[in-house]
Scaffold this motif. Structure first.
Motif, PDB file in Angstrom:
ATOM      1  N   GLU A   1      -0.984   7.186   4.256  1.00  0.00           N
ATOM      2  CA  GLU A   1       0.166   6.414   4.744  1.00  0.00           C
ATOM      3  C   GLU A   1      -0.065   5.964   6.184  1.00  0.00           C
ATOM      4  O   GLU A   1       0.150   4.808   6.535  1.00  0.00           O
ATOM      5  CB  GLU A   1       1.441   7.254   4.664  1.00  0.00           C
ATOM      6  N   ALA A   2      -0.518   6.913   7.009  1.00  0.00           N
ATOM      7  CA  ALA A   2      -0.767   6.589   8.420  1.00  0.00           C
ATOM      8  C   ALA A   2      -1.801   5.473   8.527  1.00  0.00           C
ATOM      9  O   ALA A   2      -1.649   4.525   9.305  1.00  0.00           O
ATOM     10  CB  ALA A   2      -1.264   7.836   9.153  1.00  0.00           C
TER      11      ALA A   2
ATOM     12  N   LYS B   1      -3.437   0.046   9.950  1.00  0.00           N
ATOM     13  CA  LYS B   1      -4.164  -1.155   9.535  1.00  0.00           C
ATOM     14  C   LYS B   1      -3.284  -2.394   9.656  1.00  0.00           C
ATOM     15  O   LYS B   1      -3.742  -3.456  10.071  1.00  0.00           O
ATOM     16  CB  LYS B   1      -4.628  -1.010   8.081  1.00  0.00           C
ATOM     17  N   GLY B   2      -2.014  -2.247   9.283  1.00  0.00           N
ATOM     18  CA  GLY B   2      -1.071  -3.360   9.389  1.00  0.00           C
ATOM     19  C   GLY B   2      -0.905  -3.811  10.830  1.00  0.00           C
ATOM     20  O   GLY B   2      -0.893  -5.004  11.130  1.00  0.00           O
ATOM     21  N   MET B   3      -0.817  -2.818  11.738  1.00  0.00           N
ATOM     22  CA  MET B   3      -0.649  -3.164  13.148  1.00  0.00           C
ATOM     23  C   MET B   3      -1.910  -3.825  13.690  1.00  0.00           C
ATOM     24  O   MET B   3      -1.850  -4.784  14.460  1.00  0.00           O
ATOM     25  CB  MET B   3      -0.312  -1.911  13.955  1.00  0.00           C
TER      26      MET B   3
ATOM     27  N   ILE C   1      -9.465   8.014  10.333  1.00  0.00           N
ATOM     28  CA  ILE C   1      -8.632   8.464   9.207  1.00  0.00           C
ATOM     29  C   ILE C   1      -9.393   8.272   7.894  1.00  0.00           C
ATOM     30  O   ILE C   1      -9.402   9.143   7.030  1.00  0.00           O
ATOM     31  CB  ILE C   1      -7.274   7.716   9.170  1.00  0.00           C
ATOM     32  N   THR C   2     -10.052   7.092   7.763  1.00  0.00           N
ATOM     33  CA  THR C   2     -10.802   6.821   6.541  1.00  0.00           C
ATOM     34  C   THR C   2     -11.868   7.884   6.314  1.00  0.00           C
ATOM     35  O   THR C   2     -12.030   8.406   5.204  1.00  0.00           O
ATOM     36  CB  THR C   2     -11.470   5.431   6.593  1.00  0.00           C
TER      37      THR C   2
ATOM     38  N   GLU D   1       0.836  -1.203   0.000  1.00  0.00           N
ATOM     39  CA  GLU D   1       0.000   0.000   0.000  1.00  0.00           C
ATOM     40  C   GLU D   1       0.865   1.245   0.000  1.00  0.00           C
ATOM     41  O   GLU D   1       0.586   2.206  -0.727  1.00  0.00           O
ATOM     42  CB  GLU D   1      -0.918  -0.004   1.227  1.00  0.00           C
ATOM     43  N   LEU D   2       1.914   1.216   0.816  1.00  0.00           N
ATOM     44  CA  LEU D   2       2.781   2.396   0.892  1.00  0.00           C
ATOM     45  C   LEU D   2       3.425   2.699  -0.457  1.00  0.00           C
ATOM     46  O   LEU D   2       3.544   3.864  -0.851  1.00  0.00           O
ATOM     47  CB  LEU D   2       3.863   2.202   1.970  1.00  0.00           C
ATOM     48  N   SER D   3       3.816   1.640  -1.186  1.00  0.00           N
ATOM     49  CA  SER D   3       4.471   1.928  -2.467  1.00  0.00           C
ATOM     50  C   SER D   3       3.462   2.445  -3.495  1.00  0.00           C
ATOM     51  O   SER D   3       3.803   3.247  -4.362  1.00  0.00           O
ATOM     52  CB  SER D   3       5.277   0.729  -2.985  1.00  0.00           C
ATOM     53  N   ARG D   4       2.189   2.008  -3.359  1.00  0.00           N
ATOM     54  CA  ARG D   4       1.172   2.573  -4.261  1.00  0.00           C
ATOM     55  C   ARG D   4       0.911   4.040  -3.917  1.00  0.00           C
ATOM     56  O   ARG D   4       0.713   4.874  -4.802  1.00  0.00           O
ATOM     57  CB  ARG D   4      -0.129   1.778  -4.150  1.00  0.00           C
TER      58      ARG D   4
END
Lengths: 416, 132
Positions: A298-299, A304-306, A394-395, A268-271
């Motif tokens: 990014e945040a 979400k990963g955590m 955030i969303t 996701e970060l690279s997108r």
């Protein structure tokens, strides 16, 4: 899209679709079938675009398509000519080649891919050239996963850039039969976290080809999932399939979840990074609101990963704790039964007081343990809920920011 | 007692093997038939009808869908879990939709529910589309 939505997308492979049919996720239309592939090699695939096209689209209309998905269908369930083509020509041949590689006899069998794999690569190449401006997604399950694995490793470096994500479910590992060049492509894709290869740990056949588990190289990052069903041809389960947490993430084996969370977040970060570059280039650098948006996205990915890791650990702990709670309850019951046998001639209240003199009270043996476990579960659940709330906030902020800008909303569509 | 010749044994073994294979196939077919009946019952249940109507209504701005019927011959299991099938609305077989359900816990949930191209046009969804 979350994991659950991607599985619904992949599941469209098994519906009977014609050109023009809409494709939905949770009832919301996300695309339209523009082409149906059904050839003599047994390959069946749907090409789905994000906007409807007339039956004879102009070049301008094709160039205007921003997103296409290729859905490769797996082996047909019923016995039909297709199934015969699938199983006879493809699965058996591939099984032979892949198993020969597993048992170190790779040189004795042909390394050549089956006609269907070559045809599926052609389908993806053609899709890329038919829709020259579109970002491309690939989905496939079982034999369809093998088609997808092969097709994405056959892409040129230029085509690879336009591949946003490949989501492949329960297909045997085809890495060993690829050419050196294709293997290098696979490694490049894995590094970019562009392809995910979901492997059912209960599926003996598929698991075998990924032996040595984490060590074996594969097309797409391996995700070991915890499915509900047992792949036993005799003990066929009516319902089943994948399990999800409350955020729609697929349940991954705890051992592997941190890797998965890292890869998903990286992807996701690279997108978002690509988006940042694209936005910087157009219209003289980033505006402050664009910068805010990208930072927020990014945040969101990181949180979400955590949350994914915490949720998986939570499920695991819940299972462990509920076992421990049962054990504590059993222990107290057994203690009382033992006391009743030994102290046959005294009343049950006398038995209990005798036990408590030895330090064995219901509080010590059962209640204390149960409370401790429940407190821990509540605490971790609190952390997970906090993450969930944060992601939600955030969303909502991102959505309100893009609600007035359709172009921007389209850019970040697949990322929310 | 007369000895059974070799070919006699061979036939006997073949008969036994044939019986076992035949029996297995028969049992499997029985099981498949039972399963097919069960998923057909699910597809035609009131609970599933409500799920489909509610998801189809998301793409029915003019409330044109009145009722639906499942095409029994299309009901099949998806290798990815759950079942998939087709049906049509308002007693008009040209107005088809795709649908499916899976089970989450003890509840049925809708999956892959969408109007097919003709129904999509009937619902008036292609009006105002830039590409048409």
């Amino acid at each position: 899209m979350n994991d659950k939505e991607r599985v619904e997308m992949a599941n469209w492979e098994y519906s009977d679709l014609e050109a023009g049919d809409p494709v939905t996720i949770s009832g919301k239309i996300v695309g339209y079938v523009v082409h149906k592939v059904d050839d003599i090699t047994g390959q069946q695939a749907y090409i789905v675009s994000d906007s409807p096209l007339p039956s004879n689209p102009t070049e301008d209309q094709l160039s205007a398509v921003k997103q296409v998905s290729v859905l490769y269908r797996g082996s047909s369930a019923e016995l039909s000519l297709d199934a015969l083509a699938d199983w006879g020509m493809n699965d058996l041949l591939m099984a032979n080649r892949i198993s020969a590689n597993m048992f170190g006899q790779g040189d004795k069998v042909s390394h050549k891919p089956t006609p269907q794999l070559i045809a599926s690569a052609r389908t993806l190449h053609n899709t890329m050239s038919t829709f020259p401006k579109a970002s491309v997604f690939v989905y496939g399950q079982s034999l369809g996963s093998m088609d997808g694995q092969y097709a994405i490793t056959d892409l040129s470096p230029k085509e690879q850039k336009r591949l946003i994500g490949a989501y492949l479910y329960e297909g045997p590992n085809i890495f060993p039969i690829l050419t050196q060049e294709q293997q290098a492509n696979a490694r490049a894709l894995n590094k970019l976290n562009k392809a995910f290869n979901y492997i059912d740990t209960k599926d003996v056949v598929t698991m075998g080809s990924y032996s040595k588990l984490t060590l074996a190289e594969s097309v797409g990052n391996k995700v070991f999932i915890d499915s509900k069903w047992i792949k036993d041809p005799v003990k066929q389960h009516m319902w089943g399939g994948y399990q999800y947490d409350k955020s729609g993430n697929i349940i991954v084996k705890t051992k592997y979840v941190s890797d998965y969370a890292k890869q998903v977040t990286q992807a996701e970060l690279s997108r978002i990074e690509d988006l940042r570059k694209k936005m910087s280039k157009s219209g003289g650098g980033l505006s402050s609101s664009e910068k805010l948006l990208l930072d927020a996205m990014e945040a969101r990915s990181v949180v979400k990963g955590m949350q994914l890791i915490v949720d998986t650990e939570l499920d695991d702990l819940k299972k462990k704790y509920s076992n421990a709670i049962t054990e504590a309850e059993n222990l107290w019951r057994d203690t009382k039964q033992q006391a009743a046998i030994i102290g046959q001639h005294i009343s049950s209240s006398e038995q209990l007081s005798a036990l408590s003199r030895g330090g064995a009270t219901e509080h010590n043996i059962k209640t204390q343990q149960v409370n401790y476990y429940q407190d821990s579960i509540t605490e971790i659940k609190g952390i997970s809920d906090d993450y969930g709330t944060l992601v939600g906030q955030i969303t909502a902020a991102i959505e309100s920011q893009v609600s007035t800008d359709a172009e921007l909303a389209h850019e970040i569509e697949g990322l929310l | 007692m007369k000895k059974i010749p070799v070919w006699g044994w061979a036939i006997l073994i073949l008969v036994v093997i044939g019986g076992v294979i035949g029996g297995t196939i028969y049992m499997q077919e029985q099981k498949n038939e039972q399963m097919q009946n069960e998923i057909m019952k699910v597809a035609n249940s009131k609970e599933v009808e409500d799920i489909i109507l509610s998801e189809l209504s998301e793409n029915d701005p003019h409330h044109k869908i009145k009722k639906l019927k499942i095409l029994d011959e299309t009901v099949h299991r998806s290798p990815m879990g759950g079942i998939l099938f087709e049906g049509f609305v308002n007693d008009d077989e040209s107005l088809k939709f795709n649908a499916g359900v899976n089970k989450e816990g003890n509840k049925y949930v809708g999956t892959n529910i969408a109007p097919k191209a003709n129904l999509y046009k009937f619902l008036g969804l292609n009006e105002g589309s830039a590409n048409e």
